[in-house]
Design an enzyme around this catalytic site. Structure first.
Site, PDB file in Angstrom:
ATOM      1  N   ASP A   1      69.527  48.573  51.004  1.00 42.21           N
ATOM      2  CA  ASP A   1      69.429  49.978  50.594  1.00 42.21           C
ATOM      3  C   ASP A   1      70.844  50.556  50.696  1.00 42.21           C
ATOM      4  OD1 ASP A   1      69.097  52.711  50.496  1.00 42.21           O
ATOM      5  OD2 ASP A   1      67.248  52.723  51.687  1.00 42.21           O
ATOM      6  N   HIS A   2      71.412  50.846  49.561  1.00 42.14           N
ATOM      7  CA  HIS A   2      72.819  51.260  49.545  1.00 42.14           C
ATOM      8  C   HIS A   2      73.025  52.648  50.154  1.00 42.14           C
ATOM      9  CE1 HIS A   2      76.899  50.696  48.732  1.00 42.14           C
ATOM     10  NE2 HIS A   2      76.892  50.410  47.443  1.00 42.14           N
TER      11      HIS A   2
END
Ligand code: COA
Length: 554
Positions: free
Chosen positions: A526-527
């Site tokens: 999850d950036h």
């Protein structure tokens, strides 16, 4: 203030029409030309406009009543500024003028006149249906195609629905027969004389159009006839709400212009709304109830996996039976839950996948050397326990991967424990049991526990607690194949490790190429929580740990 009668205007030749919807109530304030009632003849629906601005004092008709030109349908108090607090008038829909209605009513009669002359060719014949005169209207947009190729229709069944700024009209089929090519699309602007639909028309005593199907193997391609005899009826999914109906492509939608406009404003798909009016007609209340139920479902996070929540356009399904035989079966609970979880994650998480190859040549020799010990213990040592151990070490060293994001409270939740989920492929769907405190367990313990949990998953024996609390997930397709993939993060975790099949590869050692067993790793993250540099650090660390398993002991 003077009281004024609201009368039915000239209906352009139509004798008696039925009231299908009363759009105002006593006390409502209206502007001139706001729609008061919707009436319907056999072919068109028309809204009767308010003769002026003011307040409705009485409505003297109800749904189902028949009215004709000059009938008094209500009373109103005239007032230049309607003002008021009426919600209903807010649609801004302008009803048709008398002239418009006249034109529309006439167009129905003309539709009858324009039936093309038959062209004979044996028991059935081909016809091209043209757009009938649309008196007063030109370049009218098609808002709905009511039939699909292969449909069988009766005379007067609606082929397409067109809508001017003032009214909606269905163009009826002049023939009974089978629909061939549809020559217009939704959104096309059409005028009199344009080719609309090709049809195969049965002549009296002639063959059934089915036998003249365009495709040589038309037998299996006719809608509704594609299921072999004896097959159970297609199960209908349970409605999610009283107003929810599965969409029926090509289904007729009965709704007046104001209702269509309202639905367009809300982005509501009329084919999904169940009409509660006469003959299944969709009323404004139905649209409002549908929108409300969809909003409630979205807020409860239970939007169906097909989409449609939070403004996401619904994936419209074609009628698959037109392409060949189909069967429908209900999704299993696990499959439906997985579909929803995947969609939730895909829509919420900005995903990036980082790839790396780990040299597991030495790890594999060590693992294989444990075979005899494993047989004694009754436990099989696969690569999975090594992966679990390596991930636990990496999570401890790079704790930014062991978090969840609480976006509402703008907080990062840091976990002080290391529980790892393992994706297990089972006949009833994907299940993810969780191994707790991986950092505190040895390889044999992890091997035994992962094998036991995977078996429980396959036997549907997992308890809810055994599937909760993971910080991170490993999804291994290594026993199956593939070189890399991009797994979807199992939210609210922030990363997932995909493992593909190890393969011998030539690896340059500075002097020569050496044959080494390389394990492909695919880390999706999850950036929002993890930056790219940390992801590269994580996979590099995993590769080092798996490349030299002695470091796992440290
Ligand atoms: N490369 C090469 N071979 C591998 C491997 C890899 N990365 N991972 C496993 N293998 C080998 C094993 O060593 C074993 O071979 P062996 O019998 O010769 O020793 C064989 O493949 C089968 O292993 P498996 O029974 O799958 O055990 P596992 O511990 O590796 O995996 C599960 C256990 C539960 C992860 C696995 O059975 C599973 O269900 N995988 C699918 C997960 C999934 O569907 N993910 C998709 C999510 S979208």
């Amino acid at each position: 203030m003077s009281e004024q009668e609201i009368k039915v205007p000239d209906l352009g030749g139509a004798d008696e029409v039925e009231v299908i919807e009363v759009l105002v109530s006593q006390g409502d304030s209206v502007e001139e030309e706001d729609p008061i009632l919707t009436v319907e003849s056999d072919k068109a629906s028309v809204e009767l406009p308010s003769p002026g601005a003011g307040k409705i004092t009485k409505i003297t008709v109800k749904v189902g009543d028949k009215v004709k030109e000059g009938d008094v349908v209500g009373m109103m108090e005239a007032g230049g500024d309607a003002g008021g607090s009426d919600d209903d008038k807010g649609t801004g829909e302008q009803a048709g003028t008398d002239k418009d209605q006249e034109a529309k009513a006439q167009s129905e009669d003309k539709a009858e006149e324009t039936k093309p002359a038959p062209k004979k060719s044996g028991g059935s014949r081909k016809e091209t249906v043209k757009v009938p005169p649309l008196d007063g209207f030109d370049n009218v947009p098609v808002i709905e195609i009511n039939v699909s190729e292969g449909d069988e229709v009766e005379v007067d069944d609606a082929l397409v629905t067109v809508e001017s700024d003032k009214a909606t009209m269905e163009i009826p089929s002049p023939f009974a027969g089978k629909i061939g090519k549809i020559l217009v699309s939704e959104g096309d602007k059409i005028s009199e004389g344009l080719d609309l639909v090709e049809m195969t028309v049965v002549e009296e005593g002639g063959e059934e159009p089915a036998s003249e199907a365009e495709e040589p193997s038309g037998d299996a391609r006719q809608e509704g006839k594609s299921e072999p005899a004896g097959k159970p009826e297609e199960p209908k999914p349970a409605p999610a709400s009283a107003t929810y109906e599965p969409p029926t492509p090509g289904a007729k939608v009965h709704a007046g212009p104001a209702v269509r406009k309202l639905a367009r404003e809300f982005g509501a798909d009329l084919t999904r709304i169940k009409g509660s009016g006469p003959k299944g007609r969709i009323l404004k209340d139905d649209v409002q109830a549908y929108v409300k139920s969809q909003l409630q479902q979205t807020q409860q996070g239970s939007t169906v996996a097909g989409g449609g929540g939070a403004g996401i356009p619904v994936v419209k399904l074609p009628d698959f039976s037109q392409f060949g035989d189909i069967e429908r079966e209900s999704m299993s609970r696990v499959m439906f839950a997985t579909a929803n979880n995947m969609q939730r994650s895909w829509l919420n998480v900005p995903h990036v996948t980082q790839f790396e190859d780990a040299d597991i040549t030495d790890m594999e020799s060590f693992r294989k050397a444990q075979k005899a010990a494993g047989e004694k213990k009754g436990v099989k040592m696969t690569p999975l326990p090594f992966l679990l151990k390596a991930c636990a070490t990496a999570l401890a060293e790079l704790p930014q991967f062991n978090v969840s994001l609480d976006m509402e409270r703008k907080e990062v939740v840091r976990k002080q424990y290391i529980h790892i989920g393992i994706a297990v492929d089972t006949p009833h769907g994907l299940m993810v049991p969780v191994i707790r405190d991986v950092d505190k367990k040895g390889l044999w313990e992890l091997a035994a526990e992962s094998a036991e949990l995977a078996q429980k998953a396959r036997d549907k024996q997992l308890k809810p607690a055994e599937m909760q609390g993971a910080c991170f997930t490993i999804t291994s397709l290594g026993g199956i194949g593939g070189t890399a993939f991009t797994p979807i993060v199992n939210t609210p975790e922030v990363a997932i490790l995909g493992v593909s099949k190890a393969a011998m590869k030539p690896v340059w050692d500075g002097k020569d190429f050496q044959p080494r067993l390389m394990l492909p790793l695919s880390l999706s993250y999850d950036h929002r929580a993890v930056n790219g540099a940390d992801a590269a650090r994580f996979t590099t660390l995993l590769s080092q740990l798996l490349g030299d398993i002695r470091s796992l002991l440290l």
